[in-house]
Design a protein around this motif. Sequence first.
Motif, mmCIF file in Angstrom:
data_model
loop_
_atom_site.group_PDB
_atom_site.id
_atom_site.type_symbol
_atom_site.label_atom_id
_atom_site.label_comp_id
_atom_site.label_asym_id
_atom_site.label_seq_id
_atom_site.Cartn_x
_atom_site.Cartn_y
_atom_site.Cartn_z
ATOM 1 N N LEU A 195 0.833 -1.212 0.000
ATOM 2 C CA LEU A 195 0.000 0.000 0.000
ATOM 3 C C LEU A 195 0.865 1.258 0.000
ATOM 4 O O LEU A 195 0.541 2.254 -0.645
ATOM 5 C CB LEU A 195 -0.937 0.003 1.223
ATOM 6 N N LEU A 196 1.984 1.188 0.722
ATOM 7 C CA LEU A 196 2.882 2.344 0.777
ATOM 8 C C LEU A 196 3.446 2.627 -0.617
ATOM 9 O O LEU A 196 3.475 3.771 -1.076
ATOM 10 C CB LEU A 196 4.020 2.079 1.777
ATOM 11 N N GLN A 197 3.879 1.554 -1.297
ATOM 12 C CA GLN A 197 4.448 1.751 -2.630
ATOM 13 C C GLN A 197 3.425 2.381 -3.580
ATOM 14 O O GLN A 197 3.742 3.300 -4.327
ATOM 15 C CB GLN A 197 4.952 0.413 -3.185
ATOM 16 N N ALA A 198 2.187 1.917 -3.484
ATOM 17 C CA ALA A 198 1.138 2.473 -4.349
ATOM 18 C C ALA A 198 0.878 3.939 -3.998
ATOM 19 O O ALA A 198 0.733 4.793 -4.887
ATOM 20 C CB ALA A 198 -0.145 1.651 -4.197
ATOM 21 N N THR A 199 0.864 4.240 -2.698
ATOM 22 C CA THR A 199 0.603 5.625 -2.262
ATOM 23 C C THR A 199 1.724 6.546 -2.728
ATOM 24 O O THR A 199 1.472 7.650 -3.233
ATOM 25 C CB THR A 199 0.488 5.684 -0.717
ATOM 26 N N VAL A 200 2.960 6.091 -2.562
ATOM 27 C CA VAL A 200 4.107 6.915 -2.948
ATOM 28 C C VAL A 200 4.064 7.190 -4.455
ATOM 29 O O VAL A 200 4.262 8.319 -4.910
ATOM 30 C CB VAL A 200 5.428 6.207 -2.538
ATOM 31 N N ASN A 201 3.745 6.170 -5.211
ATOM 32 C CA ASN A 201 3.622 6.338 -6.664
ATOM 33 C C ASN A 201 2.576 7.375 -7.024
ATOM 34 O O ASN A 201 2.809 8.257 -7.846
ATOM 35 C CB ASN A 201 3.180 5.002 -7.293
ATOM 36 N N ARG A 202 1.437 7.250 -6.395
ATOM 37 C CA ARG A 202 0.325 8.167 -6.686
ATOM 38 C C ARG A 202 0.690 9.604 -6.309
ATOM 39 O O ARG A 202 0.447 10.543 -7.059
ATOM 40 C CB ARG A 202 -0.916 7.732 -5.903
ATOM 41 N N ALA A 203 1.302 9.743 -5.127
ATOM 42 C CA ALA A 203 1.654 11.096 -4.662
ATOM 43 C C ALA A 203 2.706 11.707 -5.599
ATOM 44 O O ALA A 203 2.616 12.871 -5.986
ATOM 45 C CB ALA A 203 2.176 11.030 -3.231
ATOM 46 N N TYR A 204 3.681 10.906 -5.984
ATOM 47 C CA TYR A 204 4.769 11.389 -6.839
ATOM 48 C C TYR A 204 4.233 11.805 -8.214
ATOM 49 O O TYR A 204 4.609 12.826 -8.762
ATOM 50 C CB TYR A 204 5.812 10.274 -6.983
ATOM 51 N N ARG A 205 3.333 10.992 -8.749
ATOM 52 C CA ARG A 205 2.832 11.273 -10.104
ATOM 53 C C ARG A 205 1.795 12.395 -10.139
ATOM 54 O O ARG A 205 1.737 13.156 -11.081
ATOM 55 C CB ARG A 205 2.243 9.999 -10.714
ATOM 56 N N ASN A 206 0.977 12.476 -9.086
ATOM 57 C CA ASN A 206 -0.178 13.379 -9.173
ATOM 58 C C ASN A 206 -0.099 14.654 -8.342
ATOM 59 O O ASN A 206 -0.962 15.516 -8.475
ATOM 60 C CB ASN A 206 -1.455 12.625 -8.778
ATOM 61 N N GLU A 212 12.410 15.065 -6.020
ATOM 62 C CA GLU A 212 13.557 15.445 -6.878
ATOM 63 C C GLU A 212 14.640 16.077 -6.028
ATOM 64 O O GLU A 212 15.823 15.778 -6.181
ATOM 65 C CB GLU A 212 13.125 16.466 -7.940
ATOM 66 N N ARG A 213 14.204 16.970 -5.113
ATOM 67 C CA ARG A 213 15.186 17.690 -4.291
ATOM 68 C C ARG A 213 15.980 16.724 -3.413
ATOM 69 O O ARG A 213 17.148 16.906 -3.171
ATOM 70 C CB ARG A 213 14.472 18.731 -3.425
ATOM 71 N N LEU A 214 15.303 15.670 -2.944
ATOM 72 C CA LEU A 214 15.984 14.708 -2.076
ATOM 73 C C LEU A 214 16.636 13.569 -2.867
ATOM 74 O O LEU A 214 17.206 12.644 -2.289
ATOM 75 C CB LEU A 214 14.981 14.085 -1.094
ATOM 76 N N SER A 215 16.512 13.642 -4.178
ATOM 77 C CA SER A 215 16.998 12.581 -5.082
ATOM 78 C C SER A 215 16.466 11.211 -4.673
ATOM 79 O O SER A 215 17.236 10.244 -4.581
ATOM 80 C CB SER A 215 18.525 12.536 -5.122
ATOM 81 N N VAL A 216 15.199 11.139 -4.403
ATOM 82 C CA VAL A 216 14.587 9.821 -4.183
ATOM 83 C C VAL A 216 13.502 9.606 -5.232
ATOM 84 O O VAL A 216 12.913 10.566 -5.748
ATOM 85 C CB VAL A 216 13.929 9.643 -2.782
ATOM 86 N N ALA A 217 13.257 8.351 -5.531
ATOM 87 C CA ALA A 217 12.224 8.003 -6.499
ATOM 88 C C ALA A 217 11.319 6.964 -5.851
ATOM 89 O O ALA A 217 11.741 6.264 -4.910
ATOM 90 C CB ALA A 217 12.880 7.434 -7.742
ATOM 91 N N PRO A 218 10.085 6.838 -6.338
ATOM 92 C CA PRO A 218 9.177 5.854 -5.744
ATOM 93 C C PRO A 218 9.797 4.447 -5.717
ATOM 94 O O PRO A 218 9.570 3.693 -4.780
ATOM 95 C CB PRO A 218 7.954 5.906 -6.661
ATOM 96 N N GLU A 219 10.618 4.125 -6.722
ATOM 97 C CA GLU A 219 11.230 2.782 -6.786
ATOM 98 C C GLU A 219 12.199 2.529 -5.635
ATOM 99 O O GLU A 219 12.603 1.401 -5.392
ATOM 100 C CB GLU A 219 12.008 2.578 -8.097
ATOM 101 N N ASP A 220 12.595 3.588 -4.931
ATOM 102 C CA ASP A 220 13.535 3.406 -3.814
ATOM 103 C C ASP A 220 12.864 2.819 -2.578
ATOM 104 O O ASP A 220 13.547 2.463 -1.619
ATOM 105 C CB ASP A 220 14.175 4.754 -3.424
ATOM 106 N N VAL A 221 11.546 2.762 -2.594
ATOM 107 C CA VAL A 221 10.853 2.209 -1.420
ATOM 108 C C VAL A 221 10.700 0.698 -1.603
ATOM 109 O O VAL A 221 9.776 0.206 -2.245
ATOM 110 C CB VAL A 221 9.468 2.884 -1.219
ATOM 111 N N LEU A 222 11.668 -0.030 -1.070
ATOM 112 C CA LEU A 222 11.691 -1.490 -1.238
ATOM 113 C C LEU A 222 11.341 -2.212 0.053
ATOM 114 O O LEU A 222 11.075 -3.406 0.063
ATOM 115 C CB LEU A 222 13.086 -1.929 -1.701
ATOM 116 N N SER A 223 11.393 -1.462 1.154
ATOM 117 C CA SER A 223 11.017 -2.053 2.443
ATOM 118 C C SER A 223 10.336 -0.952 3.259
ATOM 119 O O SER A 223 10.423 0.232 2.901
ATOM 120 C CB SER A 223 12.255 -2.542 3.193
ATOM 121 N N LEU A 224 9.678 -1.344 4.355
ATOM 122 C CA LEU A 224 8.978 -0.327 5.152
ATOM 123 C C LEU A 224 9.942 0.693 5.738
ATOM 124 O O LEU A 224 9.608 1.873 5.855
ATOM 125 C CB LEU A 224 8.180 -0.999 6.277
ATOM 126 N N SER A 225 11.166 0.242 6.072
ATOM 127 C CA SER A 225 12.092 1.213 6.673
ATOM 128 C C SER A 225 12.573 2.238 5.647
ATOM 129 O O SER A 225 13.065 3.305 6.013
ATOM 130 C CB SER A 225 13.265 0.501 7.348
#
Length: 432
Positions: free
Chosen positions: A23-34, A43-56
């Motif tokens: 659910l977190l991965q889906a939420t992050v994707n949605r927030a990032y895209r929309n 972008e500022r933190l140089s993170v992408a939704p794909e970086d969320v591979l675990s809850l931590s």
Amino acid sequence: MPIWNRKYETMERSEMEQLQLELLQATVNRAYRNVPFYHKKFERLSVAPEDVLSLSDIQKLPFTTKDDLRDGYPYEMFAVPLREIVRIHSSSSATAKPIVVGYTRNDLKHWAEQTARVLSAAGVAKDDVVQIAFDYGLYTGGFGMHYGAERLGASVIPVSSGNTERQVQIMQDFRSTTLVSTPGFALYLAEVMSKLGVSAAGLWLRVGLFGGEPMADKTRSEIESKLNIVATDNYGISAVMGPGIAGECELRDGLHVNEDHFFVEVIDPDTLQTLNDGEEGELVITTLTKEGLPMLRYRTRDVTRIIRGKCKCGRTTARIAPVRRRTDDMFIVRGVNIYPGEIEAILHDIEQVKPHYQIIIAREAGLEQMTLKVELSGDFIADQMHRLVELEELIKHRVHAVVGLTPQIKLVEPKTLQSIDSAQRVLDNREI
Ligand code: DLL
């Protein structure tokens, strides 16, 4: 003890964590895209939704604050077009930019599920008559609890806030078994009942769900003895959803979080590092299912700790300890959230006074009162009584327009409050 949604409320830890990650991965994707706000922050933190591979990995994500929501006023943080939004709520402030929250049809369905769960955890069921004394309107309390109570199949009385004598009458005549309100209102209701000579023993009331503001232990015991009920504490915050985020079961050993909808963390408010379970710090919430307004790592400013381990009620969900403090200077009077800074800004704009003030909160005859002591400016000549009265009325009016509550005003001599220190700025004399 019944559990409304056995599947999610008693899920094995590993299964819950897997669900939360998806659910977190889906939420992050949605927030990032929309939501452009999140896109830029990523972008500022140089993170992408794909970086969320675990809850931590959530710790790599940016925080969201109340100011971010204010800056996005009214709809910029929404992740769906307005035509998908079916309900809008907002925080209290009338003139300052308030927080606006939007819900899709699915969000409302989930919200009803969440509040049904906390009601059920408190022991409310189909046969109950639920008197909802939270404000119905832009505040999330009334409507939030309403739909959950209906979902349970209980008989709902949407009486809303205020009109206390009528509430007592309704409680007697409609045979209400459940009271849903702020703890402060419950105390006032008890006071009015005693004035009217109505005894709790003659009522049908057996349980109360309280929230929207802290409930001290002493307040809880006073409510329980005066109303002859079991009182549970219920936590929520409008920016994230409203009531239904976490609530106590009948054992009252921490507030069960609806973990399949909200991911909770506790951070050190200074270093912003995530703390271990059991350590006290600021509660940070990420929504896992919200479509209208997904929130990533929302900083609530509420102080609590996370309690893990199965509760004796059978639920396996994480719990939070009751919230008694905040990391900022916000205080709550009659369920209304108030920042001293808002009061100061109002006083700045009134030339007859200085922005030197003190706020005193007290309970008088059961009712919470806010008194605002304000220093007159040296140039103000109070030659006539009516000028002072007019000035008091002006301040009352402006404060009511901004914070939604009318204070009592005490004008004091010039230079008497100018050196007041911050610890004395708000005096909370509500004993319980
Ligand atoms: O108070 C939503 C709500 C309504 C929750 C009814 C529960 C019941 P806001 O107006 O956004 O939303 O205020 C949220 O209120 O950050 C806390 O500081 C405080 N608060 C809410 N519930 C509790 C509680 C609603 N049970 C702010 N204990 C939060 C302590 C609470 N503080």
